[in-house]
Design an enzyme around this catalytic site. Structure first.
Site, PDB file in Angstrom:
ATOM      1  N   TYR A 229       9.498   4.206   4.509  1.00 47.00           N
ATOM      2  CA  TYR A 229      10.068   2.998   4.984  1.00 47.00           C
ATOM      3  C   TYR A 229      11.294   2.923   4.140  1.00 47.00           C
ATOM      4  O   TYR A 229      11.722   1.558   3.666  1.00 47.00           O
ATOM      5  CB  TYR A 229       9.172   1.800   4.304  1.00 47.00           C
TER       6      TYR A 229
ATOM      7  N   HIS B  99       0.299   9.869   5.800  1.00 46.66           N
ATOM      8  CA  HIS B  99       1.229   9.227   6.883  1.00 46.66           C
ATOM      9  C   HIS B  99       1.277  10.424   8.164  1.00 46.66           C
ATOM     10  O   HIS B  99       1.864  11.404   7.846  1.00 46.66           O
ATOM     11  CB  HIS B  99       2.663   9.039   6.343  1.00 46.66           C
TER      12      HIS B  99
END
Length: 279
Positions: A64, A128
């Site tokens: 992010y 992830h």
């Protein structure tokens, strides 16, 4: 909002969590409208508003952008009020994503996240995934390493943000929690949620509002897979319909909703509360 237990762990979450992609990254995202990354004052206002509304889960990741680095200072003095979920495996640098699931990089990533977030323990750490869930679990052994990190006290719970049913089921068997995509338009991973509900595993929902697309009811993609009843509800109140669909599903621990607008955040909580505490 009454807190929900994350599977069999000692972690209790608000049914809605705050996603922070928009605090650190505005490239390579799939939202229906553009946005400007908020400054620190705006970000702190959002975080404080979330806390006031009863949200205690905040979701971040190295992928992010600057999200983790910003959250560390922003959460100063209120770390005890938050359950932090971060991730390993995906990196984002100079506008590009890359993946590295090696043991060396995983340990490096966790230590870096601890430093960035100004904490000595990450509450929930997820892999992830790049979409190759089964290979990552079966041949890389990353979940075993996360179990070691949990034993070392660096994380409290671990799991995987998966992209396939098979991967989600595998991850649920050997970890504390999974994160799956689940909304009115994308329901294929429901078997993973059902498995977790039956085996007392935590479930975090990503894209509960289809990254905002489900709120644009004129977009056929947001309604094409919905039932007639859900399409009628979407036409009237897409947020309420989505909250009811997601949060009423047995096994769901919390749904992550990303927004940088405090008013939108309050509206999301209002709609969630209507589902969680019906009249």
């Amino acid at each position: 909002m009454n807190l929900r237990r994350l599977g069999s762990t000692d972690i209790f979450l608000s049914p809605l969590g705050l996603g922070t992609v928009k605090l650190g990254r505005d490239q390579g995202v799939k939202y229906p409208t553009g946005f400007t990354i908020p400054d620190d004052q705006q970000a702190l206002k959002l975080i404080n508003r979330a806390r006031e509304l009863g949200i205690n889960l905040i979701d971040t990741a190295p992928a992010y952008g600057e999200s983790e680095s910003r959250l560390g200072p922003l959460l100063k003095g209120q770390r005890q009020d938050w359950v932090i979920c971060s991730k390993v495996g995906e990196e984002f640098h100079q506008g590009q994503s890359s993946f590295n699931f090696s043991p060396e990089h995983t340990r490096f990533s966790v230590e870096r996240s601890l430093q960035r977030l100004h904490t000595d323990c990450i509450d929930i750490l997820l892999v992830h995934s790049n979409g190759d869930d089964q290979h990552i679990i079966q041949h890389v052994g990353i979940l075993d390493l996360l179990a070691d990190l949990k034993a070392e006290g660096k994380i409290r719970a671990f799991g995987m943000s998966t992209k396939t049913i098979e991967g989600g089921l595998l991850a649920a068997q050997t970890s504390d929690a999974v994160m799956v995509t689940y909304n009115l338009n994308e329901r294929s991973e429901r078997p993973v949620i059902d498995y977790c509900a039956a085996h007392n595993k935590g479930v975090l929902i990503k894209k509960a509002l289809a990254s905002g697309h489900i709120c644009h009811t004129n977009d056929n993609a947001a309604t094409v897979n919905s039932t007639p009843e859900h399409r009628d509800a979407l036409a009237v109140d897409p947020i309420a319909a989505s909250m009811e669909f997601v949060l009423s599903t047995p096994g769901v621990s919390s749904a992550i909703v990303g927004t940088i607008n405090p008013k939108h955040l309050a509206l999301n909580v209002e709609k969630a509360l209507a589902v969680l505490t019906p009249a």
